[in-house]
Every structure is written in C-alpha cells, then in structure tokens.
Motif scaffolding. Structure first.
Motif, PDB file in Angstrom:
ATOM      1  N   THR A  41       0.835  -1.201   0.000  1.00  0.00           N
ATOM      2  CA  THR A  41       0.000   0.000   0.000  1.00  0.00           C
ATOM      3  C   THR A  41       0.864   1.243   0.000  1.00  0.00           C
ATOM      4  N   ALA A  42       0.569   2.151  -0.918  1.00  0.00           N
ATOM      5  CA  ALA A  42       1.321   3.391  -1.030  1.00  0.00           C
ATOM      6  C   ALA A  42       0.837   4.407   0.007  1.00  0.00           C
ATOM      7  N   ILE A  44       0.258   7.878  -0.148  1.00  0.00           N
ATOM      8  CA  ILE A  44       0.205   8.896  -1.197  1.00  0.00           C
ATOM      9  C   ILE A  44       0.065  10.292  -0.590  1.00  0.00           C
ATOM     10  N   TRP A  75       4.816  11.356  -8.005  1.00  0.00           N
ATOM     11  CA  TRP A  75       3.734  10.379  -7.991  1.00  0.00           C
ATOM     12  C   TRP A  75       2.823  10.486  -9.218  1.00  0.00           C
ATOM     13  N   GLN A 254      -4.152   0.527  -8.559  1.00  0.00           N
ATOM     14  CA  GLN A 254      -2.717   0.425  -8.308  1.00  0.00           C
ATOM     15  C   GLN A 254      -1.969   1.375  -9.235  1.00  0.00           C
ATOM     16  N   ARG A 257       5.175   2.551  -9.877  1.00  0.00           N
ATOM     17  CA  ARG A 257       6.162   3.546  -9.432  1.00  0.00           C
ATOM     18  C   ARG A 257       7.502   2.864  -9.222  1.00  0.00           C
ATOM     19  N   LEU A 262       2.012  -0.438  -6.681  1.00  0.00           N
ATOM     20  CA  LEU A 262       1.621  -0.060  -5.329  1.00  0.00           C
ATOM     21  C   LEU A 262       0.111   0.101  -5.250  1.00  0.00           C
ATOM     22  N   ILE A 264      -3.230   1.776  -4.147  1.00  0.00           N
ATOM     23  CA  ILE A 264      -3.758   3.053  -3.659  1.00  0.00           C
ATOM     24  C   ILE A 264      -4.739   2.734  -2.544  1.00  0.00           C
ATOM     25  N   HIS A 293      -1.325   3.320 -14.389  1.00  0.00           N
ATOM     26  CA  HIS A 293      -2.104   2.725 -13.299  1.00  0.00           C
ATOM     27  C   HIS A 293      -3.032   1.654 -13.859  1.00  0.00           C
TER      28      HIS A 293
END
Length: 381
Positions: A41-42, A44, A75, A254, A257, A262, A264, A293
């Motif tokens: 999990t990012a 953000i 990002w 996702q 990156r 990752l 979201i 994404h």
C-alpha cells in the motif's frame, strides 16, 4: 461491424456459477497482477485545497504548493481534501451508481453502447460507440478483456450531451457533480500553473473555456479468481487532470512507481483522488508525468466514478514554449487535441499509452517502455 463478444456483460458472467473467469479475460502468466513481487500500500500525498488556494500568501499555503509540485513530479497523483463537496453527497453518488448497475439487465440495455444501424448510419449493421452502457471496445479475437462494465458519458460542453444515455437515476446527481467537480478541476489547474511560476490562467488558456469532460461509472463484479485478470488494464489517462471518486469500501487501484505496483489505499472521509493525464505531461514538457495505473479485481464488487477533463478538440497539444530551452528541449510533438483523443480507444485496446501509440514523443528521446512494468513514475528523460 461490432465484435460478437461486445454484447457480453461481465456482471452477467459473474452472476453465473463460475469456477474461473472465461479464457477471454485471463492474462498470460507474466502479465497477471500477482506476477513479480506483491504490491504494497502506497502512502500517497494529500493536498488540502483550502490551504492550496488560499489567496493569502501564508506559510501553510506555500507548504501546500510545494507538496502539490512534489506530488505531481514524483507520484503523478494525490488525494484532495477541502474540495467543498460534502461526504454525504459523494456517498449518494456512489450509492446511485451501485443501484444503476444492480438494475435488471433489460433496464440497463436501454443505454447500450452497441447501437442499431439506423442510429449509427451504418445500414443494418450494429456499431460500437464510446458513450453508453456496456464494455470497452473489442477489436480482435485475441484481445484480452477487462473484468468490468461501464457507463461512459460526455457531460461537458452541455450542448454535446447525449441525454438518451443518461439514466434518470443518475441524471440530477450527475448534473450537480459535474458542476462541483469542474470547480475543483479549475482550482487545481490554476494552482498547478502558479506552481510553475505562471499566472493562474496559464494552462486554462491552453485548454479553452469549453473543455470536453467525460464521466465514467465503472462496475467491477466479484471475480472467482481475481489473480488471473485485470479489472482495468494498465494505462495512462486521456486528460489534463482526472478526478476520481473511489469505492470507499473496496480497494483495487494500483500505480506503477519505480518498476513496482503499489496499492492506492481506500479513501474515506470524502477524499477524492486526482491523477495527472497525458495532456498535462505534454503541456508541461514532461515536468509533470502521467502515471501508469491499473485496477485489480477482487472477490467483492467495486465501483468508481471518474471525471476526465480534456482540452477543446480544436486546441493544439504541445510543450509550453516557456518550459522549452537548451537544457530541456521539446520532448513531444505538436498534435491536435481531437487527433489525440481519436487515438485513445485504439491505444487502449492495444494496451499502449496514447503518447506512444501516436508517436507523440520526439524521436530522439529515450523510449520509456510499455505498460507491463518497464515504465514508471519516477523515470525521467
């Protein structure tokens, strides 16, 4: 001519007693969501729009502007609070979206994106058209399909609306959400311009007053083996900025990156997600990058409401002259917004970025790769 599979809705398939998804949806092993390392999990960035657009030159406003630039450069997306839309209103939109997709099949087919020949001007043949309810366009027998259904509508300019595709259950809410979300878009676009040292109208002047705005309501049905499919294949957005209202119960989005997918996080408390699109990447000459994404499927249903903001069709997309120089030459060719937009469906069906599919990048620049993991936000020329 419409591909025979164009009429097959994923929601209907998922309602059956499936042990696994049909082969048309199953990704090859190296492209499956679980290929390689598991996503994490990012964390953000979150931008408070009340601080960002504060007219007073306060320390807090400066700090928020710095966060915005960092978010767009590293990002390509960020969550926003302070956007002015009550959480209860956003919950109502999500609920109405869910209710639409739960209607009986016959009720939804009234808004089908497969239209009769008389409507399409195509003799007796049926045709696919972008707006309406159904699945995304199918071009070939070999095309691997996404595990989702959608309702896709142009909402602005108002004169371009095809109201025959607007379900009554969503009409009033969509009218209000269109106005409110465009206000958010304009405020953010002005802040992005100021962040680069320009006046608030710098990008607004380049895209025009009557932007083309599209709403996409997407339904991701439960999947018996979600690790085999994409809810929505890897892509970048055909937009200047995209505003997403995500399911507040189930995740699935996702971002790629630094070569890694990752997750979201599920956004709650009325947060929206903003993603940089291909057009802002071109206009900023690569200062801001459109992130790749995708959406992964789940054993639970998931919905989202996405607003895409695109330039007026007759506008020309090109690196802004003020952002081109000896140290940073033009990285993209000039292209009409309409030509770019017309290439989006072809690029999406082929699984390519529109920028790459239409060869918009200057030939001398280094290629960034395809959407299977070799390109990510963080890559720079």
């Amino acid at each position: 001519m419409v591909h025979p599979a164009q009429a097959q809705k994923v929601q209907h398939l998922a309602a059956g007693d499936l042990a696994m998804p049909p082969s048309r949806y199953v990704q090859s092993e190296n492209k499956r969501p679980t290929a390689g390392s598991m996503a994490v999990t990012a964390i953000i960035p979150t931008i408070d729009m009340n601080l960002l657009t504060d007219a007073a030159a306060t320390t807090a406003a400066d700090e928020e502007a710095t966060k915005l630039r960092s978010a767009l450069q590293s990002w390509g997306l960020f969550a926003v609070t302070g956007h002015g839309m009550p959480e209860s209103f956003l919950d109502e939109i999500l609920s109405a979206t869910r209710n639409f997709f739960h209607l009986p099949p016959a009720a939804k087919e009234k808004y089908s994106n497969v239209v009769a020949g008389a409507v399409a001007g195509n003799g007796n043949e049926k045709s696919f058209q972008a707006e309406g309810y159904g699945i995304d366009r199918i071009d070939t027998d070999e095309q691997i399909l996404d595990w989702c259904d959608r309702l896709y509508l142009q909402v602005q300019p108002e004169s371009n609306r095809q109201l025959k595709f607007w379900p009554p259950e969503l009409h009033e809410l969509l009218e209000e959400y269109t106005l409110r979300s465009e206000h958010v878009f304009r405020r953010l676009l002005a802040a992005v311009a100021r962040n680069l040292g320009f006046n608030s109208e710098f990008f607004a002047d380049k895209i025009g007053d009557n932007v083309s705005t599209y709403a996409r309501f997407t339904y991701y049905p439960p999947c018996p083996q979600p690790e085999l499919v994409y809810g929505l294949k890897p892509h970048t957005d055909n937009s200047v900025l995209t505003i997403l209202l995500l399911d507040n119960r189930v995740g699935g989005l996702q971002i790629l990156r630094d070569g890694r997918w990752l997750d979201i996080p599920v956004l709650t408390d009325g947060e929206l997600l903003v993603i940089a699109g291909d057009e802002i990447e071109i206009m900023s000459n690569g200062v801001f990058m459109a992130p790749v994404h995708r959406v992964v499927a789940s054993d639970r249903e998931r919905i989202s409401v996405v607003m895409f903001y695109q330039p007026e069709p007759e506008k020309v997309l090109a690196p802004s002259e003020e952002l081109v120089g000896k140290e940073r030459p033009a990285m993209y060719k000039r292209i009409e917004a309409k030509v770019f937009g017309d290439g989006v469906w072809d690029a999406f069906a082929a699984g390519e970025r529109t920028i790459d599919f239409l060869k918009v990048k200057v030939e001398q620049q280094e290629e960034r790769g395809t959407l299977d993991g070799s390109y990510s936000v963080g890559t720079r020329y």
